[in-house]
Design a protein around this motif. Structure first.
Motif, PDB file in Angstrom:
ATOM      1  N   VAL A  34      11.923 -14.838  -2.066  1.00  0.00           N
ATOM      2  CA  VAL A  34      11.471 -14.871  -3.410  1.00  0.00           C
ATOM      3  C   VAL A  34      10.868 -13.499  -3.498  1.00  0.00           C
ATOM      4  N   PRO A  35      11.355 -12.978  -4.506  1.00  0.00           N
ATOM      5  CA  PRO A  35      10.956 -11.283  -4.956  1.00  0.00           C
ATOM      6  C   PRO A  35       9.568 -11.443  -5.432  1.00  0.00           C
ATOM      7  N   ALA A  36       8.842 -10.351  -5.043  1.00  0.00           N
ATOM      8  CA  ALA A  36       7.487 -10.171  -5.528  1.00  0.00           C
ATOM      9  C   ALA A  36       7.421  -9.823  -6.697  1.00  0.00           C
ATOM     10  N   ALA A 200      -1.587 -22.060   1.225  1.00  0.00           N
ATOM     11  CA  ALA A 200      -2.355 -22.175   2.557  1.00  0.00           C
ATOM     12  C   ALA A 200      -2.720 -20.500   3.023  1.00  0.00           C
ATOM     13  N   ALA A 201      -1.598 -19.915   2.904  1.00  0.00           N
ATOM     14  CA  ALA A 201      -1.621 -18.170   3.269  1.00  0.00           C
ATOM     15  C   ALA A 201      -2.669 -17.734   2.434  1.00  0.00           C
ATOM     16  N   TRP A 202      -2.716 -17.895   0.995  1.00  0.00           N
ATOM     17  CA  TRP A 202      -3.674 -17.433   0.045  1.00  0.00           C
ATOM     18  C   TRP A 202      -4.967 -17.641   0.653  1.00  0.00           C
ATOM     19  N   SER A 203      -5.451 -19.113   0.945  1.00  0.00           N
ATOM     20  CA  SER A 203      -6.812 -19.492   1.398  1.00  0.00           C
ATOM     21  C   SER A 203      -7.063 -18.622   2.461  1.00  0.00           C
ATOM     22  N   ALA A 204      -6.308 -18.720   3.675  1.00  0.00           N
ATOM     23  CA  ALA A 204      -6.497 -17.655   4.842  1.00  0.00           C
ATOM     24  C   ALA A 204      -6.969 -16.286   4.302  1.00  0.00           C
ATOM     25  N   CYS A 205      -6.011 -15.801   3.519  1.00  0.00           N
ATOM     26  CA  CYS A 205      -6.465 -14.548   3.180  1.00  0.00           C
ATOM     27  C   CYS A 205      -7.760 -14.479   2.404  1.00  0.00           C
ATOM     28  N   MET A 206      -8.242 -15.296   1.399  1.00  0.00           N
ATOM     29  CA  MET A 206      -9.583 -15.293   0.897  1.00  0.00           C
ATOM     30  C   MET A 206     -10.729 -15.543   1.868  1.00  0.00           C
ATOM     31  N   THR A 237     -11.123 -10.292  -7.991  1.00  0.00           N
ATOM     32  CA  THR A 237     -10.563  -8.929  -7.265  1.00  0.00           C
ATOM     33  C   THR A 237      -9.648  -9.622  -6.017  1.00  0.00           C
ATOM     34  N   ALA A 238     -10.613 -10.344  -5.107  1.00  0.00           N
ATOM     35  CA  ALA A 238      -9.997 -10.595  -3.905  1.00  0.00           C
ATOM     36  C   ALA A 238      -8.883 -11.655  -4.000  1.00  0.00           C
ATOM     37  N   ASP A 239      -9.093 -12.616  -5.206  1.00  0.00           N
ATOM     38  CA  ASP A 239      -8.048 -13.662  -5.672  1.00  0.00           C
ATOM     39  C   ASP A 239      -6.694 -12.978  -5.887  1.00  0.00           C
ATOM     40  N   VAL A 240      -6.784 -12.073  -6.751  1.00  0.00           N
ATOM     41  CA  VAL A 240      -5.365 -11.593  -7.275  1.00  0.00           C
ATOM     42  C   VAL A 240      -4.772 -10.450  -6.055  1.00  0.00           C
ATOM     43  N   THR A 241      -5.637  -9.823  -5.300  1.00  0.00           N
ATOM     44  CA  THR A 241      -5.136  -9.228  -4.072  1.00  0.00           C
ATOM     45  C   THR A 241      -4.536 -10.224  -2.955  1.00  0.00           C
ATOM     46  N   CYS A 242      -5.039 -11.317  -2.985  1.00  0.00           N
ATOM     47  CA  CYS A 242      -4.546 -12.120  -1.918  1.00  0.00           C
ATOM     48  C   CYS A 242      -3.354 -12.705  -2.558  1.00  0.00           C
ATOM     49  N   GLN A 244      -0.889 -11.420  -4.439  1.00  0.00           N
ATOM     50  CA  GLN A 244      -0.062 -10.180  -4.241  1.00  0.00           C
ATOM     51  C   GLN A 244       0.248 -10.077  -2.806  1.00  0.00           C
ATOM     52  N   ALA A 245      -0.614 -10.249  -1.858  1.00  0.00           N
ATOM     53  CA  ALA A 245      -0.261 -10.441  -0.452  1.00  0.00           C
ATOM     54  C   ALA A 245       0.549 -11.364   0.162  1.00  0.00           C
ATOM     55  N   THR A 246       0.303 -12.475  -0.681  1.00  0.00           N
ATOM     56  CA  THR A 246       1.052 -13.802  -0.045  1.00  0.00           C
ATOM     57  C   THR A 246       2.168 -14.063  -1.148  1.00  0.00           C
TER      58      THR A 246
END
Length: 291
Positions: A34-36, A200-206, A237-242, A244-246
């Motif tokens: 899936v493209p970013a 799950a990946a987003w939650s771990a990032c957070m 800010t952390a929410d959106v950053t994560c 984007q990362a996931t």
């Protein structure tokens, strides 16, 4: 009166398991990655092809005002300017918020506050008896009694508002089907394994950033309506950053699109007229505004 009301208020983690280079017998073919999403505000959904976009909605409101004004003047009655309204929320903002806050600059500026609201409508004023009659085709104080003539002239069924609705063929637009498609796409997001893995990946990032949330819609529920605070901005800010990362938004959007596309393909016959009506509405808008 229904016509009068309508005139007034014018949505790549599944791969193949392998052992020693061999596919398992029941393995599923890998889905394309899936493209970013570089700009969440640019996201579009399949159902949008049957809907007027933000700019077109504004133009329709202007065209509707001009049509009603001309129609009512034909009966010697002024158009009540305060009835004109703009779309309550931009469509682009609706699509972005469908997957949770996704704009990093907005997160850094206002957290989860909705700073993209449209300008509130002007306070409504009381319609005169003549305005109500000509606009809606019914006599004031007698909502169930239609008026067929006004000052010796034949009045359109439902008044000028009814005439406008018929011109745009609003009654023929399959809004119930469009709403079902829209809701089905959104509902499919939470059930899809790809989205669950992304969450799950987003939650771990957070969690690595000091925040404990299970899924991306939780933070907004905590802060909405509480007033922007440094803690809210840091969380957003952390929410959106994560996200984007996931690629949480990109994955959710791909599932949304997949579901909507399947439903649209199953209902192409029913949607054909709605698509033609949209084209016709745009032509009518251009014609009214050009006069």
């Amino acid at each position: 009166m229904a016509a009068l009301a309508g005139a007034v208020t014018a949505l790549g983690l599944v791969g193949c398991a392998a052992v020693d280079g061999r596919k398992e017998p029941d393995a599923q073919p890998a889905r394309p990655s899936v493209p970013a999403v570089p700009d969440p505000g640019s996201l579009r959904l399949p159902v949008d092809r049957y809907l007027l976009d933000d700019r077109q909605l504004i133009l329709r409101a202007k065209a509707g005002q001009r049509f009603l004004s001309r129609c009512m003047r034909g009966f010697g009655v002024d158009f009540p300017e305060h009835l004109t309204s703009q779309p309550a929320r931009p469509r682009a903002a609706h699509v972005e918020r469908r997957y949770g806050l996704a704009d990093l600059r907005r997160a850094e500026r206002t957290g989860y506050d909705l700073d993209d609201r449209a300008t509130p409508p002007k306070p409504s004023a009381t319609l005169t008896s003549d305005q109500l009659t000509v606009l809606g085709g019914s006599a004031k104080g007698a909502a169930h009694r239609t008026v067929k003539t006004f000052r010796g002239k034949s009045l359109p069924e439902g008044g000028c508002a009814g005439e406008l609705s018929r011109l745009f063929r609003d009654a023929h637009v399959d809004n119930k089907l469009l709403q079902r498609i829209d809701l089905a796409g959104f509902s499919s997001i939470s059930r899809d394994a790809r989205v669950k893995n992304a969450h799950a990946a987003w939650s771990a990032c957070m969690k690595r950033r000091g925040f404990s949330y299970a899924e991306p819609l939780e933070p907004a529920k905590r802060f909405i309506g509480a007033g922007t605070s440094p803690g809210e901005v840091a969380t957003a800010t952390a929410d959106v950053t994560c996200k984007q990362a996931t690629n949480t938004v990109g994955i959710a959007h791909s599932v949304d699109v997949e579901t909507q596309t399947a439903m649209i393909n199953q209902n192409l016959g029913r949607l054909e007229e709605t698509g033609e009506i949209k084209k016709a509405q745009l032509e009518i808008i251009d014609r009214i505004l050009a006069r």
